[in-house]
Design an enzyme around this catalytic site. Sequence first.
Site, PDB file in Angstrom:
ATOM      1  CG  ASP A 167      -1.938   1.038   1.296  1.00  0.00           C
ATOM      2  OD1 ASP A 167      -2.781   1.051   0.387  1.00  0.00           O
ATOM      3  OD2 ASP A 167      -1.937   1.861   2.244  1.00  0.00           O
ATOM      4  CD  GLU A 176      -2.116   2.284  -3.626  1.00  0.00           C
ATOM      5  OE1 GLU A 176      -3.152   2.901  -3.873  1.00  0.00           O
ATOM      6  OE2 GLU A 176      -1.482   2.451  -2.565  1.00  0.00           O
TER       7      GLU A 176
END
Length: 578
Positions: free
Chosen positions: A229, A305
């Site tokens: 993330d 990401e």
Amino acid sequence: MAEHPAADDATAATSPSTSPTSADEPWWRQAVTYQIYPRSFADSDGDGVGDLPGITERLPYLAELGVDAVWISPFYPSPQRDHGYDVTDYCDVDPLFGTLDDADALLARAHELGLRVIVDLVPNHTSSDHPWFREALTAPPGSPARARYLFRDGRGEDGSEPPNNWTSVFGGPAWTRVTEPDGTPGQWYLHLFDAGQPDLNWRNPEVEAMFEEVLRFWVGRGADGFRVDVAHGLVKEESLRDQRVAPAPDHPSGDEQAMMVTRVDDDEPMWDQPEVHDIYRRWREVLDGLPSPDGRPQDRMMVAEAWTKTPEAMARYVRPGEMQQAFNFAWLQATWSAEEFADVVTGSLAALADVSAAPTWVLSNHDVVRHPTRYGGGPRGLARARAATITMLALPGGAYLYQGEELGLEQASVPEDLRQDPAWFRSGAETGDPGRDGCRVPMPWAGEAPPYAFSPSDGAGLRDGQPWLPQPEDWGPLTVAAQTGQPGSTLELYRRALAVRREHARGASEQVTLLSPSRGEATGGDPEVLAFTRGRLLVVLNCGDAPVELPAGEVVLSSTDLEGRLLPPDAAVWILRE
Ligand code: NOJ
């Protein structure tokens, strides 16, 4: 009627090949990975929120759909202020979703079915309820407990101004002031997202050590990979200086108006700093060095990401010795334009070939508007979405699907009083942007009315028969049960596309030769048609308004019913050439 793309066009652009496919290639290289948003996939206990046993029960559906792996958004203990992207313990499961035993059972069942499992790692920030952050709040400024986060004194005479001008991705200032244990207004802490998500200080070795343990923990339980993330955010420019902002036209003295003026997008001291890559090199060493818990090959992967500005910046995350994949958000950001799609394909392949990495492709996830809606919604939006999907699935490398896209779900409209996304609360209410709840509405599995077998219909946690976010009343024809076996349904298209991909795309050359659109008048390429080949496979996507005559060859996949050899607008086709 437009001309068909000339398959032997001498001026066609050929992309550099990334690397040859081989039988012993790592599992992730051409994998189709299905993203599960656990709150919204399947609710086994009737509390209105999805859970791990619900996922485990439905895994055969995914195996049968034909995907290779699942990525599961966070299921760690969390106050759920950002629905799990605010973690209080990285080595456990939130009771809302189940237990560690449930996670083990999910991993075991997935592996039994031949599915790999990618766990979502959230290293940029913890929850403000994490024991480290609670300790930091009771510790004095300058203490080791505060040094795990980014605490700073405020500016201005009494420190009442934030330490710099950064804003949160969700809106509003990226700093929140704490009250010191003696009751006085104190320091500020940085949060690039919600105030409940304090950013960690990645220059602190304790933070690094903690996450290496987390990697070991999940690999030990059988995880095959990690989705990282906010991979571009972990390290900030050390000075934490102001972001340079352009003066607004009516406020020439930009400095005084720092929070009010237009930002200069190319000055981002909080994103994509060179030091983030050192972290991923270390993680790669850790992961490559871990023994396999059950004798399966040691080919764990990481996918970044990272919302980068250029394909070259994206490619830096997948250099040798770093991660294996990075989400290619450029594909998802392209508008309905053959030229834009072509630019993304050529730009991505060129940048990734430079670092010998395989590309990835994605159209939807839990943060963006579902792609049928992005393409205009209704029958036309869906036609375009189906066409874009089968085009993506023909490209070399990995592909990511988001739960519900195989049903052709559109972005749902969630009434204001039921919205839950922190972005809505921090800024959406002012800007009118409804936030991300509309792509997170629970899956419809069967039946004519909510909860469409997402939850047991007598679930104690349902409100007015609805799960945590309300499902539209007209989703009956879109359920898995309703679409199964229905010729022409989006679900059957996805099933077929994944099967045909295995048969005709996975073994095909990784070299993409772009036949159309072309900007050179000499080639005759149609500016509104994307056409490319991979060996014998020819893919044609019609972004224009006129039908396109298709060249010879066997049509092995089509996003719509064809009349003869004409490809209608908003459709795509795979052709196997002689
Ligand atoms: C990216 C995640 O995909 C998103 O859902 C989340 O809100 C932010 N990172 C913060 O963790």
